[in-house]
Structure formats: structure tokens, C-alpha cells
Design a protein around this motif. Sequence first.
Motif, PDB file in Angstrom:
ATOM      1  N   GLN A 165      -1.703   1.854  -7.019  1.00 22.56           N
ATOM      2  CA  GLN A 165      -1.316   1.167  -5.801  1.00 22.56           C
ATOM      3  C   GLN A 165      -2.363   0.131  -5.430  1.00 22.56           C
ATOM      4  O   GLN A 165      -3.564   0.391  -5.546  1.00 22.56           O
ATOM      5  N   THR A 166      -1.895  -1.016  -4.996  1.00 18.85           N
ATOM      6  CA  THR A 166      -2.788  -2.032  -4.466  1.00 18.85           C
ATOM      7  C   THR A 166      -2.179  -2.634  -3.222  1.00 18.85           C
ATOM      8  O   THR A 166      -0.953  -2.745  -3.113  1.00 18.85           O
ATOM      9  N   PRO A 167      -2.994  -3.020  -2.220  1.00 21.41           N
ATOM     10  CA  PRO A 167      -4.443  -2.793  -2.160  1.00 21.41           C
ATOM     11  C   PRO A 167      -4.774  -1.371  -1.728  1.00 21.41           C
ATOM     12  O   PRO A 167      -3.868  -0.603  -1.413  1.00 21.41           O
ATOM     13  N   LYS A 168      -6.030  -1.017  -1.678  1.00 16.60           N
ATOM     14  CA  LYS A 168      -6.459   0.291  -1.170  1.00 16.60           C
ATOM     15  C   LYS A 168      -6.524   0.282   0.357  1.00 16.60           C
ATOM     16  O   LYS A 168      -6.242   1.280   1.008  1.00 16.60           O
ATOM     17  N   PHE A 169      -6.916  -0.826   0.917  1.00 17.47           N
ATOM     18  CA  PHE A 169      -7.032  -0.977   2.370  1.00 17.47           C
ATOM     19  C   PHE A 169      -6.511  -2.354   2.754  1.00 17.47           C
ATOM     20  O   PHE A 169      -6.643  -3.310   1.992  1.00 17.47           O
ATOM     21  N   ARG A 170      -5.957  -2.419   3.971  1.00 17.57           N
ATOM     22  CA  ARG A 170      -5.527  -3.731   4.453  1.00 17.57           C
ATOM     23  C   ARG A 170      -5.427  -3.671   5.970  1.00 17.57           C
ATOM     24  O   ARG A 170      -4.990  -2.663   6.540  1.00 17.57           O
ATOM     25  N   ILE A 171      -5.862  -4.759   6.600  1.00 17.29           N
ATOM     26  CA  ILE A 171      -5.692  -4.905   8.042  1.00 17.29           C
ATOM     27  C   ILE A 171      -4.760  -6.076   8.267  1.00 17.29           C
ATOM     28  O   ILE A 171      -4.996  -7.182   7.747  1.00 17.29           O
ATOM     29  N   LEU A 172      -3.707  -5.860   9.027  1.00 10.79           N
ATOM     30  CA  LEU A 172      -2.734  -6.897   9.322  1.00 10.79           C
ATOM     31  C   LEU A 172      -2.704  -7.168  10.809  1.00 10.79           C
ATOM     32  O   LEU A 172      -2.942  -6.258  11.615  1.00 10.79           O
ATOM     33  N   LYS A 173      -2.382  -8.389  11.157  1.00 10.09           N
ATOM     34  CA  LYS A 173      -2.135  -8.699  12.557  1.00 10.09           C
ATOM     35  C   LYS A 173      -0.642  -8.465  12.838  1.00 10.09           C
ATOM     36  O   LYS A 173       0.212  -8.593  11.945  1.00 10.09           O
ATOM     37  N   ILE A 174      -0.348  -8.159  14.075  1.00 13.61           N
ATOM     38  CA  ILE A 174       1.039  -7.970  14.500  1.00 13.61           C
ATOM     39  C   ILE A 174       1.865  -9.189  14.114  1.00 13.61           C
ATOM     40  O   ILE A 174       1.457 -10.331  14.357  1.00 13.61           O
ATOM     41  N   GLY A 175       3.004  -8.943  13.502  1.00 18.27           N
ATOM     42  CA  GLY A 175       3.900 -10.025  13.130  1.00 18.27           C
ATOM     43  C   GLY A 175       3.705 -10.554  11.719  1.00 18.27           C
ATOM     44  O   GLY A 175       4.582 -11.262  11.198  1.00 18.27           O
ATOM     45  N   GLN A 176       2.585 -10.199  11.095  1.00 21.67           N
ATOM     46  CA  GLN A 176       2.370 -10.637   9.717  1.00 21.67           C
ATOM     47  C   GLN A 176       3.226  -9.806   8.762  1.00 21.67           C
ATOM     48  O   GLN A 176       3.728  -8.730   9.127  1.00 21.67           O
ATOM     49  N   SER A 177       3.357 -10.302   7.543  1.00 20.48           N
ATOM     50  CA  SER A 177       4.107  -9.583   6.516  1.00 20.48           C
ATOM     51  C   SER A 177       3.193  -9.332   5.327  1.00 20.48           C
ATOM     52  O   SER A 177       2.200 -10.036   5.135  1.00 20.48           O
ATOM     53  N   MET A 178       3.549  -8.319   4.562  1.00 19.89           N
ATOM     54  CA  MET A 178       2.798  -8.071   3.332  1.00 19.89           C
ATOM     55  C   MET A 178       3.615  -7.192   2.402  1.00 19.89           C
ATOM     56  O   MET A 178       4.590  -6.553   2.821  1.00 19.89           O
ATOM     57  N   THR A 179       3.198  -7.164   1.155  1.00 20.05           N
ATOM     58  CA  THR A 179       3.830  -6.318   0.146  1.00 20.05           C
ATOM     59  C   THR A 179       2.804  -5.352  -0.416  1.00 20.05           C
ATOM     60  O   THR A 179       1.723  -5.761  -0.836  1.00 20.05           O
ATOM     61  N   LEU A 180       3.148  -4.084  -0.377  1.00 14.00           N
ATOM     62  CA  LEU A 180       2.333  -3.055  -1.018  1.00 14.00           C
ATOM     63  C   LEU A 180       2.858  -2.873  -2.439  1.00 14.00           C
ATOM     64  O   LEU A 180       4.054  -2.672  -2.644  1.00 14.00           O
TER      65      LEU A 180
END
Lengths: 113, 115
Positions: free
Chosen positions: A6-21
Motif C-alpha cells: 500500500q502507498t502512501p504510508k501516511f498522508r495529510i489532506l485538507k478538507i475538500g482535497q482528493s487522493m487515491t490510495l
Amino acid sequence: NAGVTQTPKFRILKIGQSMTLQCAQDMNHNYMYWYRQDPGMGLKLIYYSVGAGITDKGEVPNGYNVSRSTTEDFPLRLELAAPSQTSVYFCASRTGTFPGEQYFGPGTRLTVT
Amino acid sequence: AQTVTQSQPEMSVQEAETVTLSCTYDTSESDYYLFWYKQPPSRQMILVIRQEAYKQQNATENRFSVNFQKAAKSFSLKISDSQLGDAAMYFCAYSPSNTGNQFYFGTGTSLTVIP
């Protein structure tokens, strides 16, 4: 075999942002799963897949999307991140023979602020 | 709705002693599977033992055994000769066999092993 990665191991997102694990397995398993684990709680199933091109909802799918274009990869997409999605996310895979042992990845710790 | 209840948030045991972790579940299914998973501080989930509901005999894996009481919907884990490496969170999980894909986990029991 690397097993389930799995990547990433850690992530900080701001409200409203998007990301893919990202999740990948090299065991040629048909079944793959995404879980979330909130503090002090057990795992809850978000989505699962029984093979390439086939996905289905688990217990807590809202706010997430998945795709399964290959046997190896099973990415989890967060759209419009919310603080309620702060959690540790685990990907798992298993063979087609039920119940078959689930092999878990090391997890991704996600914080939404 | 399927639910899995672990009523002991924390347990402790002396090294070399025996400890039993409790789990109850609620289901209307007659065929299903039950699991105990271990989660050490590394967060890696590891399968400890599993039980098929149609089997009367309790599952055993080395120092780990279960007491499966189907009528009572109870599935406890016994760890014998506890070792320091047994210290971890332990999760009970249930999966109905008709889908093979829905897994329901309890909230976990944190086990401390005292040297």
C-alpha cells in the motif's frame, strides 16, 4: 513475493482535497478488499472486488470510489475529503477458495484537517 | 444486521499463563465463518485461527484454540502458555458463507503480556 503493498504510508489532506490510495498484490488473488479502521474500532469494509472489472460496496462505501482494471491493483479514491474520513485504511486480498486467509497490507494512515 | 461484540477492551496475562478472549456475534445465518485476527503494534493484521460454523469440533492452532458455542453465538479465543510476542490487539470477525465477501469485525481486545 511482496504480498500486499500500500502507498502512501501516511498522508495529510485538507478538507475538500482528493487522493487515491494505492493497493497492489502479487499473489494472483482474485478477491481484494478495502477496509477502514477508526481509532479504538474494528475494521469496516468499504468496497471489495471479486476480479478485474467487478467491484461492489461494503458496509461504509459513501465518499469513496474504486476500480479494478487488473488483477494486481485495486486503488481507492477519496473525493472531497472530509474529517470523518480520518482513519487507517487497509487493503487485503485472498484466494478464490472461501474462506481463504485474507492477506493484509501494512495500512495507510490518513488525516483530513 | 450482522454484529460482532468483544466486551473486553483490555486484558492482561502473566507470561506462560492462559488467557481467554471473548467474542459474541449476532446472525440469522446458519452457515458462516468466524476468525480471530491479531494486530501487533506494526498494524499488520495476521490471521490467528478460523472456525467454520458447520464444524462441531473447535479449531486449534498450536497454542491457540477456540471455544465455539453455536447456539449461544459465542466464539472465544484461548491462548495457552502466553508469550511476550502475543501482546497485540485481537479482533474477532464474522463472514456469512453465502456471500463470501462481507466481513464484520469486533472492536478488539488489547492483550498485555506481563513478564
